[in-house]
Design an enzyme around this catalytic site. Sequence first.
Site, PDB file in Angstrom:
ATOM      1  N   ASP A   1      48.770  -2.989   8.985  1.00  0.00           N
ATOM      2  CA  ASP A   1      49.747  -1.910   8.882  1.00  0.00           C
ATOM      3  C   ASP A   1      50.942  -2.055   9.810  1.00  0.00           C
ATOM      4  O   ASP A   1      51.892  -1.286   9.705  1.00  0.00           O
ATOM      5  CB  ASP A   1      49.055  -0.557   9.131  1.00  0.00           C
ATOM      6  CG  ASP A   1      48.071  -0.246   8.019  1.00  0.00           C
ATOM      7  OD1 ASP A   1      48.407  -0.532   6.861  1.00  0.00           O
ATOM      8  OD2 ASP A   1      46.973   0.252   8.310  1.00  0.00           O
TER       9      ASP A   1
ATOM     10  N   HIS B   1      41.770  -3.185  15.719  1.00  0.00           N
ATOM     11  CA  HIS B   1      40.873  -3.129  14.555  1.00  0.00           C
ATOM     12  C   HIS B   1      39.436  -3.151  15.033  1.00  0.00           C
ATOM     13  O   HIS B   1      39.127  -3.785  16.041  1.00  0.00           O
ATOM     14  CB  HIS B   1      41.131  -4.327  13.623  1.00  0.00           C
ATOM     15  CG  HIS B   1      40.605  -4.112  12.243  1.00  0.00           C
ATOM     16  ND1 HIS B   1      39.317  -4.430  11.893  1.00  0.00           N
ATOM     17  CD2 HIS B   1      41.186  -3.574  11.148  1.00  0.00           C
ATOM     18  CE1 HIS B   1      39.131  -4.110  10.620  1.00  0.00           C
ATOM     19  NE2 HIS B   1      40.249  -3.586  10.147  1.00  0.00           N
TER      20      HIS B   1
HETATM   21  C1  COA Z   1      41.786   0.829  14.100  1.00  0.00           C
HETATM   22  C2  COA Z   1      41.191   1.604  15.272  1.00  0.00           C
HETATM   23  C3  COA Z   1      40.893   3.033  14.811  1.00  0.00           C
HETATM   24  C4  COA Z   1      39.877   0.916  15.664  1.00  0.00           C
HETATM   25  O1  COA Z   1      39.333   1.711  16.649  1.00  0.00           O
HETATM   26  P1  COA Z   1      37.958   1.420  17.425  1.00  0.00           P
HETATM   27  O2  COA Z   1      37.360   0.145  17.044  1.00  0.00           O
HETATM   28  O3  COA Z   1      37.126   2.632  17.245  1.00  0.00           O
HETATM   29  O4  COA Z   1      38.447   1.287  18.895  1.00  0.00           O
HETATM   30  P2  COA Z   1      38.545   2.470  19.961  1.00  0.00           P
HETATM   31  O5  COA Z   1      39.253   3.642  19.379  1.00  0.00           O
HETATM   32  O6  COA Z   1      37.178   2.685  20.508  1.00  0.00           O
HETATM   33  O7  COA Z   1      39.489   1.811  21.046  1.00  0.00           O
HETATM   34  C5  COA Z   1      39.006   0.859  22.004  1.00  0.00           C
HETATM   35  C6  COA Z   1      40.036   0.719  23.095  1.00  0.00           C
HETATM   36  O8  COA Z   1      41.203   0.068  22.586  1.00  0.00           O
HETATM   37  C7  COA Z   1      42.344   0.891  22.733  1.00  0.00           C
HETATM   38  N1  COA Z   1      43.124   0.801  21.507  1.00  0.00           N
HETATM   39  C8  COA Z   1      42.656   0.679  20.237  1.00  0.00           C
HETATM   40  N2  COA Z   1      43.652   0.645  19.371  1.00  0.00           N
HETATM   41  C9  COA Z   1      44.788   0.756  20.091  1.00  0.00           C
HETATM   42  C10 COA Z   1      46.157   0.813  19.743  1.00  0.00           C
HETATM   43  N3  COA Z   1      46.538   0.750  18.458  1.00  0.00           N
HETATM   44  N4  COA Z   1      47.070   0.953  20.709  1.00  0.00           N
HETATM   45  C11 COA Z   1      46.693   1.027  22.011  1.00  0.00           C
HETATM   46  N5  COA Z   1      45.393   0.986  22.399  1.00  0.00           N
HETATM   47  C12 COA Z   1      44.455   0.848  21.453  1.00  0.00           C
HETATM   48  C13 COA Z   1      41.802   2.298  22.891  1.00  0.00           C
HETATM   49  O9  COA Z   1      42.700   3.124  23.580  1.00  0.00           O
HETATM   50  C14 COA Z   1      40.530   2.060  23.641  1.00  0.00           C
HETATM   51  O10 COA Z   1      40.850   1.885  25.000  1.00  0.00           O
HETATM   52  P3  COA Z   1      39.897   2.487  26.155  1.00  0.00           P
HETATM   53  O11 COA Z   1      38.601   1.737  26.010  1.00  0.00           O
HETATM   54  O12 COA Z   1      40.641   2.178  27.400  1.00  0.00           O
HETATM   55  O13 COA Z   1      39.748   3.933  25.869  1.00  0.00           O
HETATM   56  C15 COA Z   1      42.146   1.619  16.471  1.00  0.00           C
HETATM   57  O14 COA Z   1      42.429   0.300  16.873  1.00  0.00           O
HETATM   58  C16 COA Z   1      43.417   2.386  16.186  1.00  0.00           C
HETATM   59  O15 COA Z   1      43.444   3.613  16.317  1.00  0.00           O
HETATM   60  N6  COA Z   1      44.506   1.670  15.801  1.00  0.00           N
HETATM   61  C17 COA Z   1      45.729   2.355  15.401  1.00  0.00           C
HETATM   62  C18 COA Z   1      45.594   2.898  13.977  1.00  0.00           C
HETATM   63  C19 COA Z   1      45.614   1.812  12.939  1.00  0.00           C
HETATM   64  O16 COA Z   1      46.405   0.886  12.993  1.00  0.00           O
HETATM   65  N7  COA Z   1      44.746   1.944  11.929  1.00  0.00           N
HETATM   66  C20 COA Z   1      44.689   1.014  10.804  1.00  0.00           C
HETATM   67  C21 COA Z   1      43.500   0.130  10.888  1.00  0.00           C
HETATM   68  S1  COA Z   1      43.557  -1.124   9.643  1.00  0.00           S
END
Ligand code: COA
Length: 386
Positions: free
Chosen positions: A320, A265
Amino acid sequence: MTTSTPPSFSPGLEGVPIGESSLSLVEGQAGRLSYRGYSIEDITGPENTFEEIVALLYDGELPGASRIAAVDAELKAKRGLTPQQIEVVRMTAKMTHPMFALQAAAATLGPMDNDFEPKMATVEDRGMAAIAKMGHLVGALAQAFQDRPYDPPKPEESHAEMILRMITGQKPSALHLRVMNALLILQADHSAGNASTFTSRVVASTKAEPEAVLSSAIGALSGPAHGGANEQSLRLFETMGAPEGAKAKIEKMLEDHFRIPGFGHRVYHVKDPRSKVIQSLASEVIESGSRVSELYSIALTVEDVATERLGHRGLFPNVDLFSGCVFAAVGIPTDIFTPIFAASRTLGWMANMKEQWESGNRLFRPAQIYVGNPPPKDYIPRSARS
Ligand SMILES: CC(C)(COP(=O)(O)OP(=O)(O)OC[C@H]1O[C@@H](n2cnc3c(N)ncnc32)[C@H](O)[C@@H]1OP(=O)(O)O)[C@@H](O)C(=O)NCCC(=O)NCCS
């Protein structure tokens, strides 16, 4: 020549305030979510209803019995759809993903003109109508999606009962109704900074009609990085077969840098407080020995393995990871999970729109950092280009 300092840039606008709000507060380190100051754990109990939380978010305080009854009556009075609107949602449900069908159908709630007069009474009236009609639309959408005839709301049904009965085709038990109310409450708002609510504020700032605000926010919610993750996580668990094999599979996925839906998150760097509420609902509603109970056990394995691998980086389960199992336990088809999230979040979108109008509503028009060719570049006539 004077040089100006370029503005600093935060990708994804991380940490950048987009405005002021007194509706809900997300505390990422404490792992707390509150609506108008009330912790989510305290307002998703057996006595709490969606109608009560509509009043809480709109009025700012927990309502008494007469105010709850008034909201119930208002939602019932405003939830009617025209035959054409029902036809659109039923038709699009057979053409496209339910979220796209819902987005198209939500736009048909708009008026013939596009000249929004933002008087506060109008903003509130149209917001309440959107909340009421969205529940009805999701029910009608789910019926068409499952090849069932349109079966309209019954006059005595509350908002949660109407949605659940229309989707499942059966009068819900008291337990299922309680779970449905809790799910609707839990997903109703999540600060102004989440992608769909931010979208609702951006679109509202252009003085767009409330129904345009609604359909735009639905589009933002549909993405797997936002609302679509509940559907994706359950689908992932379904591919894993028996719970015994899940640990090895999820370990391999993490080695392959697979992004687990329902995990991580932007704001929470501890376990999402909503997932704790969802897990307490799961313990009440998931029947042991059922396929859903197997899926839930897979979800718990995913939590353990992924937390061990990613917890030190501040990545933990979000709402989720477990919500799909609870949706499934009350009989909701997987494709309808995100539409229900939309019906619930319509409350947050509309309350945010109202708050924005109350605070003066200035057009969102942020800046960019230009990294292209420095102008003016010499123009090359078409005949001289290679
Ligand atoms: C929610 C979300 C979009 C937040 O993203 P964010 O704050 O922009 O974080 P980032 O996309 O920059 O990710 C940061 C790091 O964590 C990792 N990471 C984030 N979510 C991850 C996940 N669900 N599984 C594995 N790795 C994850 C990324 O790969 C990244 O790693 P890196 O720095 O080695 O490249 C992200 O955690 C995600 O895609 N989660 C899955 C989708 C989800 O559950 N969405 C509902 C949110 S309520």
